[in-house]
Design a protein around this motif. Structure first.
Motif, PDB file in Angstrom:
ATOM      1  N   THR A 125      -7.291  -0.987  12.773  1.00  0.00           N
ATOM      2  CA  THR A 125      -6.453  -0.114  11.966  1.00  0.00           C
ATOM      3  C   THR A 125      -5.486  -0.988  11.189  1.00  0.00           C
ATOM      4  N   TYR A 126      -5.159  -0.524  10.006  1.00  0.00           N
ATOM      5  CA  TYR A 126      -4.205  -1.207   9.141  1.00  0.00           C
ATOM      6  C   TYR A 126      -3.102  -0.218   8.815  1.00  0.00           C
ATOM      7  N   ARG A 127      -1.873  -0.644   8.962  1.00  0.00           N
ATOM      8  CA  ARG A 127      -0.723   0.204   8.675  1.00  0.00           C
ATOM      9  C   ARG A 127       0.086  -0.458   7.560  1.00  0.00           C
ATOM     10  N   TYR A 128       0.099   0.183   6.384  1.00  0.00           N
ATOM     11  CA  TYR A 128       0.804  -0.345   5.221  1.00  0.00           C
ATOM     12  C   TYR A 128       2.134   0.380   5.089  1.00  0.00           C
ATOM     13  N   ASP A 129       3.204  -0.380   4.837  1.00  0.00           N
ATOM     14  CA  ASP A 129       4.504   0.269   4.663  1.00  0.00           C
ATOM     15  C   ASP A 129       5.028   0.074   3.245  1.00  0.00           C
ATOM     16  N   SER A 130       6.131   0.722   2.941  1.00  0.00           N
ATOM     17  CA  SER A 130       6.672   0.716   1.583  1.00  0.00           C
ATOM     18  C   SER A 130       7.346  -0.601   1.206  1.00  0.00           C
ATOM     19  N   THR A 131       7.555  -1.499   2.168  1.00  0.00           N
ATOM     20  CA  THR A 131       8.140  -2.809   1.848  1.00  0.00           C
ATOM     21  C   THR A 131       7.068  -3.882   1.710  1.00  0.00           C
ATOM     22  N   GLN A 132       5.831  -3.463   1.531  1.00  0.00           N
ATOM     23  CA  GLN A 132       4.679  -4.327   1.312  1.00  0.00           C
ATOM     24  C   GLN A 132       4.402  -5.249   2.502  1.00  0.00           C
ATOM     25  N   VAL A 133       4.436  -4.659   3.678  1.00  0.00           N
ATOM     26  CA  VAL A 133       4.036  -5.354   4.900  1.00  0.00           C
ATOM     27  C   VAL A 133       2.968  -4.500   5.564  1.00  0.00           C
ATOM     28  N   THR A 134       1.911  -5.137   6.040  1.00  0.00           N
ATOM     29  CA  THR A 134       0.873  -4.417   6.755  1.00  0.00           C
ATOM     30  C   THR A 134       0.759  -4.958   8.168  1.00  0.00           C
ATOM     31  N   MET A 135       0.462  -4.068   9.107  1.00  0.00           N
ATOM     32  CA  MET A 135       0.174  -4.495  10.468  1.00  0.00           C
ATOM     33  C   MET A 135      -1.281  -4.186  10.751  1.00  0.00           C
ATOM     34  N   LYS A 136      -2.021  -5.225  11.081  1.00  0.00           N
ATOM     35  CA  LYS A 136      -3.435  -5.095  11.424  1.00  0.00           C
ATOM     36  C   LYS A 136      -3.537  -5.060  12.940  1.00  0.00           C
ATOM     37  N   ARG A 137      -4.205  -4.032  13.458  1.00  0.00           N
ATOM     38  CA  ARG A 137      -4.390  -3.924  14.903  1.00  0.00           C
ATOM     39  C   ARG A 137      -5.874  -3.875  15.219  1.00  0.00           C
ATOM     40  N   SER A 138      -6.287  -4.743  16.124  1.00  0.00           N
ATOM     41  CA  SER A 138      -7.646  -4.681  16.674  1.00  0.00           C
ATOM     42  C   SER A 138      -7.525  -5.041  18.143  1.00  0.00           C
ATOM     43  N   GLU A 139      -7.843  -6.239  18.532  1.00  0.00           N
ATOM     44  CA  GLU A 139      -7.648  -6.678  19.917  1.00  0.00           C
ATOM     45  C   GLU A 139      -6.167  -6.946  20.153  1.00  0.00           C
ATOM     46  N   GLY A 140      -5.493  -7.486  19.176  1.00  0.00           N
ATOM     47  CA  GLY A 140      -4.055  -7.729  19.204  1.00  0.00           C
ATOM     48  C   GLY A 140      -3.474  -7.151  17.932  1.00  0.00           C
ATOM     49  N   SER A 141      -2.357  -7.692  17.490  1.00  0.00           N
ATOM     50  CA  SER A 141      -1.807  -7.219  16.220  1.00  0.00           C
ATOM     51  C   SER A 141      -1.334  -8.414  15.397  1.00  0.00           C
ATOM     52  N   GLN A 142      -1.346  -8.219  14.088  1.00  0.00           N
ATOM     53  CA  GLN A 142      -0.958  -9.259  13.154  1.00  0.00           C
ATOM     54  C   GLN A 142      -0.215  -8.590  12.007  1.00  0.00           C
ATOM     55  N   THR A 143       0.918  -9.156  11.622  1.00  0.00           N
ATOM     56  CA  THR A 143       1.695  -8.620  10.517  1.00  0.00           C
ATOM     57  C   THR A 143       1.547  -9.542   9.315  1.00  0.00           C
ATOM     58  N   LEU A 144       1.185  -8.965   8.170  1.00  0.00           N
ATOM     59  CA  LEU A 144       0.987  -9.749   6.957  1.00  0.00           C
ATOM     60  C   LEU A 144       1.655  -9.064   5.768  1.00  0.00           C
ATOM     61  N   PRO A 145       2.341  -9.830   4.920  1.00  0.00           N
ATOM     62  CA  PRO A 145       2.797  -9.254   3.652  1.00  0.00           C
ATOM     63  C   PRO A 145       1.586  -9.016   2.749  1.00  0.00           C
ATOM     64  N   TYR A 146       1.729  -8.104   1.812  1.00  0.00           N
ATOM     65  CA  TYR A 146       0.657  -7.834   0.852  1.00  0.00           C
ATOM     66  C   TYR A 146       1.272  -7.414  -0.470  1.00  0.00           C
ATOM     67  N   TYR A 147       0.491  -7.478  -1.521  1.00  0.00           N
ATOM     68  CA  TYR A 147       0.877  -6.851  -2.773  1.00  0.00           C
ATOM     69  C   TYR A 147      -0.376  -6.431  -3.518  1.00  0.00           C
ATOM     70  N   ILE A 148      -0.190  -5.495  -4.423  1.00  0.00           N
ATOM     71  CA  ILE A 148      -1.294  -4.965  -5.214  1.00  0.00           C
ATOM     72  C   ILE A 148      -1.010  -5.252  -6.671  1.00  0.00           C
ATOM     73  N   GLU A 149      -1.998  -5.843  -7.340  1.00  0.00           N
ATOM     74  CA  GLU A 149      -1.906  -6.103  -8.770  1.00  0.00           C
ATOM     75  C   GLU A 149      -3.146  -5.514  -9.421  1.00  0.00           C
ATOM     76  N   LYS A 150      -2.951  -4.539 -10.261  1.00  0.00           N
ATOM     77  CA  LYS A 150      -4.040  -3.783 -10.882  1.00  0.00           C
ATOM     78  C   LYS A 150      -4.938  -3.202  -9.794  1.00  0.00           C
ATOM     79  N   ASP A 151      -6.193  -3.632  -9.719  1.00  0.00           N
ATOM     80  CA  ASP A 151      -7.120  -3.112  -8.712  1.00  0.00           C
ATOM     81  C   ASP A 151      -7.460  -4.164  -7.658  1.00  0.00           C
ATOM     82  N   THR A 152      -6.494  -5.022  -7.348  1.00  0.00           N
ATOM     83  CA  THR A 152      -6.712  -6.071  -6.358  1.00  0.00           C
ATOM     84  C   THR A 152      -5.610  -6.036  -5.303  1.00  0.00           C
TER      85      THR A 152
END
Length: 145
Positions: free
Chosen positions: A57-84
């Motif tokens: 599961t991926y949880r995206y928040d309004s401050t452009q941080v996502t938390m990826k959860r599978s076996e453990g969890s990982q927090t990553l910043p992200y941004y969207i530019e056009k369709d990427t």
């Protein structure tokens, strides 16, 4: 006759035409998404693995941080530019990128170009991830690491 290069362009054109016309992906992506399946394409061969193999599961928040959860969890910043969609490391350098094929309130489809396994030309390799939004409401606060 080379059918694989033609199929590549037809598939890419179809994927690009199916991209949502929504202009603000940054707002639509906020919330929690479950990986439904992952399809891998390599030189005309496709393999699709169902959700039970991924359980992510991926949880995206309004401050452009996502938390990826599978076996453990990982927090990553992200941004969207056009369709990427770009995932960033902790120094905010690009870590990986996905083309947003479709992003609606219910479904997200991301495509990642991958490097060929062998040297030589005429190789096509990519992965498509299919997501559905979970019943979680969109996030309004930052996910802490």
């Amino acid at each position: 006759m080379y059918i694989y290069p033609i199929m590549k362009y037809v598939l890419l054109l179809t994927l690009l035409l199916s991209v949502s016309c929504q202009s603000d992906h940054a707002e639509t992506i906020i919330g929690q998404w479950q990986v439904d399946s992952v399809a891998t394409f390599y030189n005309g061969f496709t393999y699709r693995s169902p959700a039970q193999h991924w359980n992510e599961t991926y949880r995206y928040d309004s401050t452009q941080v996502t938390m990826k959860r599978s076996e453990g969890s990982q927090t990553l910043p992200y941004y969207i530019e056009k369709d990427t969609l770009y995932y960033l490391d902790q120094l905010r350098s690009p870590l990986s990128q996905f083309t947003i094929v479709r992003l609606s309130n219910e479904q997200m489809i991301l495509m990642k170009e991958k490097t060929p396994l062998w040297q030589g030309g005429e190789q096509t390799r990519y992965e498509i991830r299919y997501f559905s939004r979970t019943n979680d409401s969109p996030l309004t606060t930052r996910v802490s690491p």
